[in-house]
Design a protein around this motif. Structure first.
Motif, PDB file in Angstrom:
ATOM      1  N   ASP A 155       3.224   8.028 -10.614  1.00  0.00           N
ATOM      2  CA  ASP A 155       4.519   8.305  -9.986  1.00  0.00           C
ATOM      3  C   ASP A 155       5.609   8.534 -11.033  1.00  0.00           C
ATOM      4  OD1 ASP A 155       3.467   8.084  -7.431  1.00  0.00           O
ATOM      5  OD2 ASP A 155       3.814   5.922  -7.346  1.00  0.00           O
ATOM      6  N   CYS A 185       8.740   8.326   0.500  1.00  0.00           N
ATOM      7  CA  CYS A 185       7.294   8.075   0.609  1.00  0.00           C
ATOM      8  C   CYS A 185       6.998   6.714   1.238  1.00  0.00           C
ATOM      9  CB  CYS A 185       6.641   8.162  -0.770  1.00  0.00           C
ATOM     10  SG  CYS A 185       6.540   9.827  -1.447  1.00  0.00           S
ATOM     11  N   THR A 192       2.723   7.025  -2.063  1.00  0.00           N
ATOM     12  CA  THR A 192       3.203   8.014  -3.019  1.00  0.00           C
ATOM     13  C   THR A 192       2.005   8.809  -3.536  1.00  0.00           C
ATOM     14  OG1 THR A 192       2.950   6.447  -4.832  1.00  0.00           O
ATOM     15  CG2 THR A 192       5.107   6.515  -3.736  1.00  0.00           C
ATOM     16  N   LEU A 193       2.262   9.752  -4.440  1.00  0.00           N
ATOM     17  CA  LEU A 193       1.149  10.481  -5.054  1.00  0.00           C
ATOM     18  C   LEU A 193       0.234   9.513  -5.794  1.00  0.00           C
ATOM     19  CD1 LEU A 193      -0.270  13.123  -5.795  1.00  0.00           C
ATOM     20  CD2 LEU A 193       1.257  13.300  -7.780  1.00  0.00           C
TER      21      LEU A 193
END
Length: 244
Positions: A155, A185, A192-193
Protein backbone atom coordinates in the motif's frame (compact mmCIF):
# COMPACT_ATOMS: atom_id res chain seq x y z
CA UNK A 1 -27.48 -0.34 12.74
CA UNK A 2 -27.56 3.45 13.01
CA UNK A 3 -30.70 5.59 12.77
CA UNK A 4 -30.88 9.39 12.73
CA UNK A 5 -34.18 11.30 12.69
CA UNK A 6 -35.16 14.96 13.09
CA UNK A 7 -38.33 16.47 14.52
CA UNK A 8 -38.76 20.23 14.90
CA UNK A 9 -35.08 20.89 15.54
CA UNK A 10 -34.64 17.88 17.81
CA UNK A 11 -32.43 14.98 16.81
CA UNK A 12 -32.77 11.34 17.76
CA UNK A 13 -30.24 8.61 17.06
CA UNK A 14 -30.04 4.90 17.80
CA UNK A 15 -27.37 2.25 17.36
CA UNK A 16 -27.00 -1.24 18.79
CA UNK A 17 -24.66 -4.21 18.97
CA UNK A 18 -25.03 -7.88 19.85
CA UNK A 19 -23.59 -9.05 23.18
CA UNK A 20 -23.10 -12.51 24.60
CA UNK A 21 -23.65 -11.75 28.29
CA UNK A 22 -26.37 -9.80 30.12
CA UNK A 23 -25.46 -6.33 31.36
CA UNK A 24 -27.04 -4.34 34.16
CA UNK A 25 -27.87 -0.66 34.04
CA UNK A 26 -25.07 0.05 36.51
CA UNK A 27 -22.59 -1.90 34.38
CA UNK A 28 -23.63 0.07 31.28
CA UNK A 29 -23.25 3.36 33.16
CA UNK A 30 -19.76 2.46 34.35
CA UNK A 31 -18.74 1.07 30.95
CA UNK A 32 -19.79 4.29 29.22
CA UNK A 33 -17.86 6.47 31.65
CA UNK A 34 -14.78 4.26 31.29
CA UNK A 35 -15.08 4.24 27.49
CA UNK A 36 -15.18 8.04 27.26
CA UNK A 37 -12.13 8.34 29.47
CA UNK A 38 -10.09 5.70 27.64
CA UNK A 39 -11.01 6.76 24.11
CA UNK A 40 -10.01 10.37 24.78
CA UNK A 41 -7.06 9.54 27.06
CA UNK A 42 -8.83 11.36 29.88
CA UNK A 43 -9.47 14.57 27.94
CA UNK A 44 -13.24 13.97 28.04
CA UNK A 45 -14.87 12.42 31.09
CA UNK A 46 -18.28 11.74 32.54
CA UNK A 47 -18.16 13.40 35.96
CA UNK A 48 -20.14 15.76 38.16
CA UNK A 49 -23.28 15.06 36.17
CA UNK A 50 -21.86 16.08 32.79
CA UNK A 51 -19.70 15.05 29.88
CA UNK A 52 -16.74 17.36 30.42
CA UNK A 53 -13.67 18.42 28.48
CA UNK A 54 -11.57 19.73 31.34
CA UNK A 55 -13.74 22.23 33.24
CA UNK A 56 -16.16 22.73 30.33
CA UNK A 57 -19.50 20.93 30.53
CA UNK A 58 -20.16 19.80 26.97
CA UNK A 59 -23.48 18.18 27.90
CA UNK A 60 -25.05 18.43 31.36
CA UNK A 61 -27.26 15.64 32.65
CA UNK A 62 -29.82 15.34 35.38
CA UNK A 63 -29.68 12.48 37.85
CA UNK A 64 -29.44 9.20 35.93
CA UNK A 65 -32.18 6.62 36.32
CA UNK A 66 -30.53 3.23 36.67
CA UNK A 67 -32.69 0.13 36.29
CA UNK A 68 -32.03 -3.59 36.09
CA UNK A 69 -30.94 -3.44 32.45
CA UNK A 70 -30.73 0.25 31.48
CA UNK A 71 -29.45 3.68 32.43
CA UNK A 72 -31.17 6.87 31.34
CA UNK A 73 -29.76 10.41 31.58
CA UNK A 74 -32.04 13.46 31.08
CA UNK A 75 -30.22 16.22 29.19
CA UNK A 76 -30.31 19.58 30.97
CA UNK A 77 -27.93 21.74 28.93
CA UNK A 78 -24.25 22.32 28.35
CA UNK A 79 -22.07 23.93 25.70
CA UNK A 80 -23.30 21.58 22.95
CA UNK A 81 -27.00 21.67 23.87
CA UNK A 82 -29.38 24.48 23.00
CA UNK A 83 -31.23 23.93 26.24
CA UNK A 84 -32.90 21.32 28.42
CA UNK A 85 -34.64 18.45 26.70
CA UNK A 86 -33.96 14.99 25.45
CA UNK A 87 -32.45 11.84 26.93
CA UNK A 88 -29.37 9.67 26.49
CA UNK A 89 -30.16 6.02 27.18
CA UNK A 90 -28.23 2.75 27.24
CA UNK A 91 -30.25 -0.44 27.40
CA UNK A 92 -29.48 -4.16 27.29
CA UNK A 93 -32.22 -6.49 26.10
CA UNK A 94 -32.69 -9.55 23.90
CA UNK A 95 -28.97 -10.11 23.50
CA UNK A 96 -28.22 -6.56 22.33
CA UNK A 97 -27.12 -3.25 23.80
CA UNK A 98 -28.75 -0.16 22.34
CA UNK A 99 -27.51 3.41 22.72
CA UNK A 100 -30.21 5.96 21.93
CA UNK A 101 -30.43 9.73 21.96
CA UNK A 102 -33.99 11.11 21.99
CA UNK A 103 -35.19 14.66 21.50
CA UNK A 104 -31.80 16.34 21.80
CA UNK A 105 -31.55 20.00 20.75
CA UNK A 106 -28.04 20.67 19.41
CA UNK A 107 -26.55 24.12 19.90
CA UNK A 108 -25.00 24.13 16.42
CA UNK A 109 -27.04 24.95 13.30
CA UNK A 110 -28.23 21.76 11.62
CA UNK A 111 -25.88 21.87 8.57
CA UNK A 112 -22.85 22.39 10.81
CA UNK A 113 -24.06 19.85 13.37
CA UNK A 114 -24.45 17.17 10.69
CA UNK A 115 -20.80 17.35 9.63
CA UNK A 116 -19.22 17.94 13.05
CA UNK A 117 -20.92 17.08 16.33
CA UNK A 118 -23.12 14.33 14.90
CA UNK A 119 -20.14 12.60 13.28
CA UNK A 120 -18.18 12.66 16.54
CA UNK A 121 -21.20 11.44 18.50
CA UNK A 122 -21.78 8.54 16.12
CA UNK A 123 -18.11 7.57 16.13
CA UNK A 124 -17.87 7.53 19.92
CA UNK A 125 -21.17 5.68 20.22
CA UNK A 126 -19.98 3.04 17.75
CA UNK A 127 -16.65 2.61 19.52
CA UNK A 128 -18.40 2.31 22.88
CA UNK A 129 -20.76 -0.36 21.56
CA UNK A 130 -17.92 -2.28 19.90
CA UNK A 131 -15.99 -2.21 23.17
CA UNK A 132 -19.05 -3.54 24.98
CA UNK A 133 -19.20 -6.36 22.43
CA UNK A 134 -15.52 -7.16 23.02
CA UNK A 135 -12.79 -8.60 20.82
CA UNK A 136 -13.67 -12.24 21.42
CA UNK A 137 -14.65 -14.25 19.57
CA UNK A 138 -12.69 -12.77 16.68
CA UNK A 139 -14.69 -12.22 13.46
CA UNK A 140 -12.24 -14.45 11.57
CA UNK A 141 -8.69 -15.84 11.60
CA UNK A 142 -6.37 -13.00 12.60
CA UNK A 143 -3.78 -12.07 9.99
CA UNK A 144 -0.16 -12.82 11.00
CA UNK A 145 2.05 -9.82 11.73
CA UNK A 146 4.38 -10.62 8.83
CA UNK A 147 1.50 -10.65 6.35
CA UNK A 148 0.24 -7.35 7.73
CA UNK A 149 3.66 -5.80 7.14
CA UNK A 150 3.70 -7.11 3.58
CA UNK A 151 0.29 -5.61 2.94
CA UNK A 152 1.38 -2.24 4.37
CA UNK A 153 4.48 -2.25 2.16
CA UNK A 154 2.38 -2.81 -0.97
CA UNK A 155 0.00 0.00 0.00
CA UNK A 156 2.85 2.41 0.78
CA UNK A 157 4.48 1.66 -2.58
CA UNK A 158 1.17 2.28 -4.35
CA UNK A 159 0.65 5.65 -2.65
CA UNK A 160 4.17 6.81 -3.53
CA UNK A 161 3.73 5.62 -7.12
CA UNK A 162 0.43 7.46 -7.57
CA UNK A 163 1.94 10.58 -6.03
CA UNK A 164 4.78 10.33 -8.54
CA UNK A 165 2.33 10.27 -11.45
CA UNK A 166 0.63 13.43 -10.18
CA UNK A 167 3.85 15.41 -9.92
CA UNK A 168 6.57 15.73 -7.33
CA UNK A 169 6.33 13.28 -4.45
CA UNK A 170 5.85 15.86 -1.77
CA UNK A 171 4.95 14.54 1.64
CA UNK A 172 1.62 16.37 1.75
CA UNK A 173 0.57 14.87 -1.57
CA UNK A 174 1.55 11.36 -0.49
CA UNK A 175 -0.32 11.78 2.80
CA UNK A 176 -3.45 13.07 1.05
CA UNK A 177 -3.44 10.11 -1.34
CA UNK A 178 -2.83 7.68 1.53
CA UNK A 179 -5.74 9.09 3.55
CA UNK A 180 -8.22 8.96 0.68
CA UNK A 181 -7.03 5.53 -0.47
CA UNK A 182 -7.17 3.85 2.94
CA UNK A 183 -10.41 5.44 4.14
CA UNK A 184 -12.24 4.55 0.93
CA UNK A 185 -10.88 0.99 0.82
CA UNK A 186 -11.43 0.22 4.51
CA UNK A 187 -14.94 1.68 4.65
CA UNK A 188 -16.17 -0.03 1.47
CA UNK A 189 -14.80 -3.55 1.24
CA UNK A 190 -12.19 -3.49 4.00
CA UNK A 191 -9.50 -4.47 1.53
CA UNK A 192 -6.67 -2.41 0.03
CA UNK A 193 -4.44 -3.58 -2.82
CA UNK A 194 -2.07 -4.93 -0.19
CA UNK A 195 -4.99 -6.78 1.33
CA UNK A 196 -5.85 -8.32 -2.03
CA UNK A 197 -2.27 -9.52 -2.47
CA UNK A 198 -2.05 -11.01 1.02
CA UNK A 199 -5.71 -12.10 1.23
CA UNK A 200 -6.62 -10.05 4.28
CA UNK A 201 -9.10 -7.32 5.13
CA UNK A 202 -9.95 -4.91 7.93
CA UNK A 203 -13.27 -5.28 9.74
CA UNK A 204 -14.85 -4.08 12.96
CA UNK A 205 -14.65 -6.52 15.87
CA UNK A 206 -18.21 -7.61 15.08
CA UNK A 207 -17.23 -8.45 11.50
CA UNK A 208 -18.95 -5.46 9.87
CA UNK A 209 -17.45 -2.83 7.60
CA UNK A 210 -15.75 0.18 9.11
CA UNK A 211 -17.42 3.57 8.95
CA UNK A 212 -15.44 6.36 7.23
CA UNK A 213 -14.85 8.04 10.61
CA UNK A 214 -13.66 4.76 12.12
CA UNK A 215 -11.34 4.23 9.15
CA UNK A 216 -9.91 7.73 9.52
CA UNK A 217 -9.34 7.21 13.24
CA UNK A 218 -7.58 3.89 12.61
CA UNK A 219 -5.30 5.48 10.04
CA UNK A 220 -4.50 8.46 12.27
CA UNK A 221 -3.42 6.11 15.06
CA UNK A 222 -1.03 4.08 12.91
CA UNK A 223 2.06 6.14 13.91
CA UNK A 224 1.30 5.45 17.58
CA UNK A 225 1.25 1.73 16.82
CA UNK A 226 4.60 1.91 15.02
CA UNK A 227 6.16 3.70 18.00
CA UNK A 228 4.65 1.35 20.58
CA UNK A 229 5.19 -1.76 18.42
CA UNK A 230 1.69 -2.99 19.14
CA UNK A 231 -1.64 -2.47 17.35
CA UNK A 232 -2.92 0.53 19.30
CA UNK A 233 -4.87 1.64 16.21
CA UNK A 234 -6.83 -1.62 16.18
CA UNK A 235 -7.42 -1.54 19.93
CA UNK A 236 -8.84 1.98 20.00
CA UNK A 237 -10.73 1.77 16.69
CA UNK A 238 -12.12 -1.67 17.66
CA UNK A 239 -10.94 -3.28 14.44
CA UNK A 240 -9.37 -6.57 13.40
CA UNK A 241 -7.31 -7.63 10.39
CA UNK A 242 -8.51 -11.06 9.31
CA UNK A 243 -7.51 -13.48 6.56
CA UNK A 244 -9.89 -14.90 3.97
Amino acid sequence: MRVVTWDDGRVSTAASVAVTAPLSGAALRDAYADSLRRLTRGLVQLRDGAVRAGPVALVRFGAPKVTRNAVDWPIEGGLLARGPGGRWRLQASAGRVEASLRGYRPALPRPLYLVTHLQVHQLFTRLFLLQVHGREPAPGPRAPAEERRRSAAVDAALCFTVAGFTGRRRLRRVLAIAVIYHVVCWSTGGRTLGGLVTRQRVVAVVGSRLTPAQSLLRLALLPASWIARRPIHDQIASTEVITD
